[in-house]
Enzyme design. Structure first.
Site, PDB file in Angstrom:
ATOM      1  N   ASP A   1       0.867  -1.172   0.000  1.00  0.00           N
ATOM      2  CA  ASP A   1       0.000   0.000   0.000  1.00  0.00           C
ATOM      3  C   ASP A   1       0.913   1.234   0.000  1.00  0.00           C
ATOM      4  OD1 ASP A   1      -2.221   1.568   0.166  1.00  0.00           O
ATOM      5  OD2 ASP A   1      -2.777   0.977   2.208  1.00  0.00           O
TER       6      ASP A   1
ATOM      7  N   ASP B   1      -8.856   3.780  -1.835  1.00  0.00           N
ATOM      8  CA  ASP B   1      -9.734   4.070  -0.700  1.00  0.00           C
ATOM      9  C   ASP B   1     -11.051   4.668  -1.150  1.00  0.00           C
ATOM     10  OD1 ASP B   1      -7.625   3.109   0.676  1.00  0.00           O
ATOM     11  OD2 ASP B   1      -6.901   5.045   1.378  1.00  0.00           O
TER      12      ASP B   1
END
Lengths: 966, 466
Positions: free
Chosen positions: A515, A590
């Protein structure tokens, strides 16, 4: 993951839930974009110096001169194998080398010879070798036209927006005398206007020192006859790209955008500078190989004719033709563009795959369901969630751990209290044939007690700041360094950190998630790294969009190496670039628990599929905020039919494991996850296909129906492979959806009711909460495994059910691919690949990879034929022991005493290119006479929906067989 | 081939019963050898040889009790030596040992050991342990019930007494009020005279004083607002170490007091007194009056408060305070008496108690029927994880779960809340805490009050229950 908590707080106070746009640049705030966009079309200062033309066997070179400043450029033109043309433009003699993107192309693309067809003072006409394709080089202004027959396929610099900011001496040097090197090719006429932002640029509180000054490159492309362009992910926008005349261009700059907004051209986590252009005649593609910040303008108008050579006049089409104009602007590097000439969408996929590679073939388990959350708190939490799946009889393959599992955000470590015995935990999962993913981000906590940090620092592996010290920024651990993944030795070291003896507590069922690899720097400009940070001899500016790809790659290599090259890796990344498909899966970052975010997951993954990245998914349920049970169920129903199927949730959201929303919703979610597992053989086979060909797994409709304009802008439904059409319900409170069923000739079968519908219609489908409109194409055969178990690995030896959906010609075709599901042994021909086809009332399985060797325990337990009529009897013919017989190649086809398998294999090779009907007729004849083992099969026929279910034929899935309906 | 020997669990008697694999004894009559089998849902009839032939013919899965062929089937593990159980058909031959007698993995290659006896031994041990605990706990519970009963009686008696004494006090207060008013009469007259004089000269507002008072009020107001709003740093990103720490909670100041009287906090009493003194609603007037009092109070006290009046006043106030205290006592007693302490008030002993558990980072504190809180181990302010809400166990077992709600608000989330699960134990202890979901805490708590009548140690009973 959330980027900047402070931003978060600010948002909280202002009470909004949207991206803070002021954190990210507009084109106007990005000085090179502003400069370049200010250029007017039709005033190109560039002239081709035809006398400098050199033609070798592999390439043509030619100098271009900018008549305003006399700076010379070198144009290189290549004809590449597979119907592609590569155009490279660099400064003839740059002050210092300009960055050329390494490591993205899988090899130096092989070339084909070019030849000059004609030449005069206005230009040159070159033959591209095939199909009367030519390139017309016009001298003044410089322009390239790629022409086939009478059609211009694509023109470069047709609007005169080619711009190449040459490297120059910094201002102080100029001012204070030190006479700059008299650059060859430049003259005193070079009096550049110094504009603001050329030598220094500030954004908010951040300053970019720009030691190399302006270095942007830009080029325009005209696409006559084109009204639909796609690609250039990642953007939260429609599948069909919009024109950008009235706003900012689409931006490609990997950024950690907090709570991104939908339907706009802002940059997101990844960038693939590939655009596809399509009309009913042809698909073409542009691959702009540049890793710097890039902006793409799209405008559409009627073709504007400018003055150029008579050759062109001759071939020019009507002025009525619609046209799309595209313009690429990058901050640094060179112009290196691959023009893929199709002509079909599948040609484009194979052309692009030949350049950057195909989707890595993932382990089968990674196509199952993934349960993620920020965070599963401790081992007990993991154990109880794992047990929850069994208790509720829901299959899953991976449980994920986010950043909180580490010891103080030190990756490769475990929290000593919450995850005190990770191997016990992993073994517990392994006992149920399940796996885990733990996050490993590229920012490294600056902490002298942290081994990873010390090693990177002592080896000099960190990215440097402009002053030569280690670059440091804020991220999850606080102050963090960023390893320089562009360095091969750094990547090799990083990969070695994944070996079992280095990564304490890791086991073979632990995989990895990268990430924050844009990279995300909480206190950096636009939440990323300063552009004047230094990677070896290059600026971060040059390599920015590549950083995430390198992180992904190094991690993937680590997972391969830890098993000695035996096991296939699984690594998820958030940032990506062209070529990232070779390293694993991506997700759309996200998102939020909103209906619009559910909807946008479709075009976002479709766009990625078009540019080679098939293993795509969106966080099921939405990352931020809390979904209503209805939204959550609908999201599971959508996600189950998208390639990467993972539920994920923000730390601050209430728990949402599938069983927390009452028995009814649990049942709905269980049902759809189970559906996913029944289709795993099909998903797996499609990924194998994607690995071999580069064709997307999740497909836009126009890819399969390229001549039907009605499909061109569809992005509320999609195809999985060629044979499944999915129209998810993405509206709150929906009572029905209208699905477009493509194909005049097609029929489509509802996979739940087996109801048949004609193609080329808009079909209204009433829906309830349990409805997921999915259709199987008539003419297809889909292998499924209906015995759903705890995880995909538990289903390894289970039997198949073949769903044969007949088309109007009463034929069908499909494939069956089987291997061990997790190693690279398939590369050593250890797999089963069979073609299944139905014609003339005979269903057969033929080996399409006779050279491959693999055995399976799986068998065929059931054949379901949709759109069938009732037979009198069903006869199965299997090869039995004939397999071992030796066959003389000469009497292959009609010698019925010959080995059944060998006959079929040879036959297949021979007849592959023949019409399917012909092929099948031969087989049919063969089967009737073949000396195989025959048996009668039981069957059920449901006349109300014309479904024939053949009971327990029981042949091994790797065997040759045929089944005759009489 | 689908037949095998069956050992009845418990190993007491070995009976040979033939039935298809995966069929429980109770369903054996439905599977008659060599006779057509009718699916248990009656949907169709199939030849007997299609039972357990690894193909699902019945929609209810009843034809494949011993294979994984049906998606909705169940496999019966005999588990000789332990407890028989059903597992989903999907667990049959999946390579994972589910039945302790290993019968579910007859064709998967998985090497399963028969662990039934071992399991039985362990379970027996833990059952015995639990039973012992339950037994002792139940005895303790009886004591608790007795104590609670006594306590209740005492309280009721006390309440009666206090209520009686209240009557006396009320009479007393009235008498003293009269006395006070009489004693105050001369003083009152003098005061009125003064007031007239002073107020007569003050008709314009003292603006400076107004500002001072207003700013004080404002300051108080603002500081209250501030403590409830997370401070924000708008100047560019400044990282925050961990999300848990991003919001500072307002500090709760009365952590040591187990039972803050939620009806009438003490401070409020004082406020009320003040309010009575200046029972005025007009702002200007108020300011003027306040100012006046500020300036003139010394004069009053010196010149006007006669010692007789003062004495009467003191006595009256004393009596009034006594009355108030009695009222409080009554209220508290009534509250405690009316509290739901379980069917036999067995939980009453928890009232006024607090229990702590220290974890790696925090000290958790459960004060039953009051509140749950969390305090960082190494300094820092306490966070309210919820105040007493209700009994929240499932129907039929309502007193197994406590719910504490409306704790300190979570940033961008709900108010903190805690679910306390009670299990039988000899001791009253918080055994674990966790935060399964952000701001939703879970606490495990043992207490004898939850113990049920010690179960008969006869094994079969336990089995049925489980």
């Amino acid at each position: 993951m959330v980027p900047v908590l402070v931003v978060w707080l600010a948002l909280c106070l202002s009470g909004t839930w949207a991206v803070d746009r002021s954190n990210f640049k507009t084109c106007d705030q990005s000085s090179f974009c502003k400069r370049q966009r200010a250029l007017k079309p039709g005033e190109s200062p560039y002239r081709a110096l035809l006398e400098t033309m050199e033609l070798t066997n592999t390439r043509l070179t030619l100098q271009l001169i900018n008549d305003n400043n006399k700076v010379r450029l070198l144009l290189e033109l290549y004809r590449l194998q597979g119907n592609m043309t590569r155009v490279k433009i660099n400064e003839l003699k740059p002050l210092k080398p300009r960055y050329e993107v390494p490591d993205v192309l899988v090899r130096e693309p092989p070339t084909e010879p070019l030849s000059v067809l004609s030449q005069d003072e206005n230009g040159v006409v070159l033959s591209l070798g095939v199909e009367s394709q030519r390139v017309i080089v016009s001298a003044q202004p410089f322009r390239l036209d790629i022409v086939e027959g009478h059609n211009v396929l694509m023109s470069l610099n047709s609007r005169g927006l080619l711009a190449f900011e040459h490297l120059r001496m910094p201002q102080p040097l100029r001012r204070y005398g030190a006479q700059p090197l008299h650059l060859p090719g430049t003259t005193k006429e070079e009096e550049e206007k110094v504009e603001e932002g050329m030598w220094e640029e500030t954004f908010k509180s951040h300053s970019d020192s720009k030691p190399n000054g302006p270095s942007a490159v830009s080029l325009d492309f005209s696409l006559p006859g084109v009204e639909h362009v796609y690609g250039i992910p990642e953007h939260a926008d429609t599948l069909r790209l919009k024109t950008t005349d009235n706003g900012d261009p689409y931006r490609l700059y990997n950024l950690d955008v907090f709570q991104y907004e939908l339907y706009n051209p802002m940059a997101l986590y990844g960038a693939v500078p590939v655009m596809l252009a399509h009309n009913t005649q042809r698909t073409t593609g542009i691959f702009w190989l540049n890793a710097a910040e890039t902006w793409v303008d799209i405008s559409s108008n009627t073709a504007g004719k400018t003055v150029f050579g008579k050759m062109l006049d001759y071939v020019q089409g009507s002025s009525e033709t619609p046209q799309t104009d595209v313009r690429w602007i990058s901050e640094s590097g060179i112009i290196d563009v691959f023009i893929m000439l199709g002509p079909t969408p599948k040609d484009i996929f194979s052309q692009y795959a030949s350049l950057t590679g195909t989707q890595s073939f993932p382990p089968l388990s990674s196509l199952g369901y993934h349960q993620c959350r920020w965070n599963y708190n401790d081992q007990e939490d993991v154990r109880s969630v794992d047990a929850g799946f069994d208790e509720h009889d829901i299959p899953y393959d991976f449980i994920w751990l986010d950043i909180e599992h580490t010891d103080g955000k030190r990756y490769f470590t475990w929290d000593p209290h919450k995850f005190a015995s990770p191997k016990d935990m992993l073994q517990g999962l392994k006992d149920k044939k399940r796996n885990m993913v733990a996050i490993v981000d590229p920012h490294i906590k600056v902490d002298s007690n942290y081994k990873i940090h010390n090693e990177i620092r002592s080896r000099g592996f960190y990215v440097k700041n402009k002053d030569g010290g280690d670059y440091e920024g804020w991220c999850w651990p606080g102050n963090a360094g960023y390893p320089d993944f562009t360095q091969p030795d750094m990547r090799a070291w990083w990969a070695s950190m994944f070996s079992y003896d280095q990564y304490e507590g890791s086991m073979d069922n632990l995989y990895t998630w990268n990430d924050m690899n844009e990279p995300s720097v909480f206190n950096g400009p636009e939440v990323t790294m300063h552009k004047d940070a230094v990677h070896g001899s290059w600026e971060h500016r040059d390599v920015h969009n590549l950083y995430g790809l390198y992180v992904h790659r190094a991690t993937m290599e680590g997972l391969i190496q830890r098993s000695g090259g035996v096991e296939r890796p699984f690594v998820l990344t958030r940032a990506f670039f062209a070529g990232s498909q070779r390293y694993g899966a991506v997700w759309t970052g996200d998102n939020a628990a909103e209906w619009d975010h559910l909807k946008i997951s479709i075009p976002m993954c479709l766009s990625l599929g078009l540019v080679g990245i098939s293993f795509c998914g969106a966080d099921v349920g939405g990352f931020f905020k809390s979904p209503s049970p209805e939204l959550l169920v609908r999201w599971y129903q959508t996600g189950a039919y998208q390639p990467f199927f993972r539920a994920h949730a923000h730390l601050d959201t209430p728990r949402r494991e599938p069983w927390l929303f009452g028995p009814e919703n649990t049942a709905l979610i269980r049902e759809v996850i189970r559906q996913r597992y029944t289709f795993l053989p099909y998903w797996y086979q499609l990924f194998y296909h994607a690995y071999r060909t580069g064709e997307p797994v999740m497909r836009a409709l126009w890819v399969e129906y390229p001549q039907d304009p009605a499909t061109f802008a569809v992005d509320d439904e999609f195809l999985i492979g060629r044979d499944l059409l999915v129209h998810p319900v993405t509206e709150e409170g929906a009572r029905g959806v209208t699905a477009f069923l493509p194909g005049k000739e097609e029929v489509w079968f509802d996979i739940h009711t087996f109801q048949k519908h004609n193609g080329a219609q808009n079909l209204y489908i009433p829906v309830t909460m349990s409805s997921i409109p999915v259709f199987q194409r008539g003419g297809s055969i889909i292998p499924r495994k209906l015995r759903v178990r705890r995880s995909s690995a538990c289903m390894e030896h289970d039997p198949y059910t073949l769903f044969v959906a007949l088309n109007t010609r009463r034929t069908a075709e499909g494939e069956l691919y089987i291997d061990d599901g997790h190693t690279f042994n398939f590369d050593n021909k250890e797999f089963i690949h069979r073609r299944l086809f139905f014609s003339n009332n005979v269903l057969s399985s033929v080996n399409v990879a006779p050279e491959a060797q693999f055995t399976t325990k799986s068998w065929i337990e059931r054949v379901v034929i949709l759109g069938a009529s009732k037979p009198r009897k069903v006869t199965l013919i299997t090869a039995g022991k004939l397999k071992t017989a030796v066959c003389n190649k000469e009497n292959k086809v009609f010698n019925v005493g010959c080995s059944f398998q060998v006959v079929l294999s040879v036959l297949h090779e021979q007849c592959l290119k023949e019409a399917p009907v012909f092929r099948v007729k031969i087989y049919f004849a063969l089967f009737l006479f073949a000396d195989g083992h025959k048996s009668q099969l039981d069957f059920d026929f449901d006349a109300s929906v014309s479904v024939l279910t053949i009971r327990k034929p029981s042949m091994n899935a790797g065997e040759d067989w045929s089944m005759a309906l009489q | 081939m689908f037949w095998y020997l069956l050992l009845l669990w418990g190993g007491i008697s070995a009976v040979e019963v033939q039935r298809p694999r995966g069929v429980p004894l109770s369903k054996r009559p439905f599977y008659e050898e060599n006779k057509p089998f009718t699916c248990l849902d009656g949907s169709r009839t199939i030849p007997f040889d299609r039972i357990n032939d690894d193909y699902c013919d019945c929609q209810d899965g009843s034809d494949e009790p011993g294979t994984a062929a049906c998606p909705n089937g169940n496999f019966h593990c005999t588990n000789a030596g332990f407890r028989p159980t059903f597992i989903p058909s999907s667990h049959v031959n999946d390579g994972i040992c589910d039945c302790c007698d290993a019968t579910d993995e007859y064709n998967s290659g998985a090497e399963c050991q028969n662990t039934c006896r071992e399991l039985w031994r362990k379970e027996k041990e833990s059952m015995q342990k639990l039973a012992e605990i339950a037994k002792e706990g139940f005895l303790l519970k009886q004591q608790l019930i007795q104590e609670a009963k006594r306590g209740l009686e005492e309280k009721q008696t006390k309440l009666g007494e206090v209520q009686n004494s209240k009557k006396d006090l009320e009479t007393n207060v009235e008498a003293l009020r009269t006395a006070k008013e009489a004693a105050e009469q001369p003083e009152k007259e003098a005061k009125e005279r003064h007031l007239k004089e002073l107020l007569g000269g003050v008709d314009k507002v003292n603006t400076a004083a107004f500002e001072t008072i207003w700013s004080k009020i404002r300051e108080k107001y603002v500081s209250e607002v501030r403590t409830q709003t997370p401070s924000s740093n708008t100047d560019g990103p400044a990282p925050v170490e961990t999300p848990q720490e991003e919001v500072r909670e307002p500090v709760s100041d009365n952590d040591s007091e187990p039972y803050p009287d939620d009806d009438i906090p003490e401070e409020e009493d004082e406020d009320e007194d003040e309010d009575e003194d200046e029972d005025m609603d007009d702002g200007d007037y108020k300011v003027t009056g306040f100012d006046y009092i500020l300036e003139c109070l010394p004069i009053f006290t010196k010149s006007l408060f006669s010692s007789a009046a003062q004495k009467a006043r003191n006595e009256f106030e004393e009596a009034e305070r006594a009355l108030r205290e009695v009222d409080d006592q009554i209220r508290n007693l009534e509250k405690e008496i009316s509290f739901d302490f379980g069917p036999s008030s067995e939980f009453a002993y928890l009232y006024s108690q607090c229990y702590e558990l220290t974890t790696g980072e925090y000290v958790y504190r459960l004060c039953p029927f009051n509140r749950v809180s969390q305090k960082p181990k190494y300094g820092g302010s306490e966070t309210n994880l919820g105040t007493w809400g209700k009994w929240a166990g499932p129907e039929g077992n309502v007193y197994s779960v406590m719910k504490y709600e409306q704790g300190t608000g979570c940033w961008q989330g709900p108010n903190r809340s805690t679910t306390v699960k009670l299990t039988c134990g000899k001791e009253t202890v918080v055994t674990s805490t966790s935060e399964p979901s952000r701001c939703e805490y879970l606490m495990e708590f043992t207490s004898p009050a939850v113990c049920q009548e010690a179960p008969d140690l006869e094994v079969s009973d336990i089995h049925e229950e489980l």
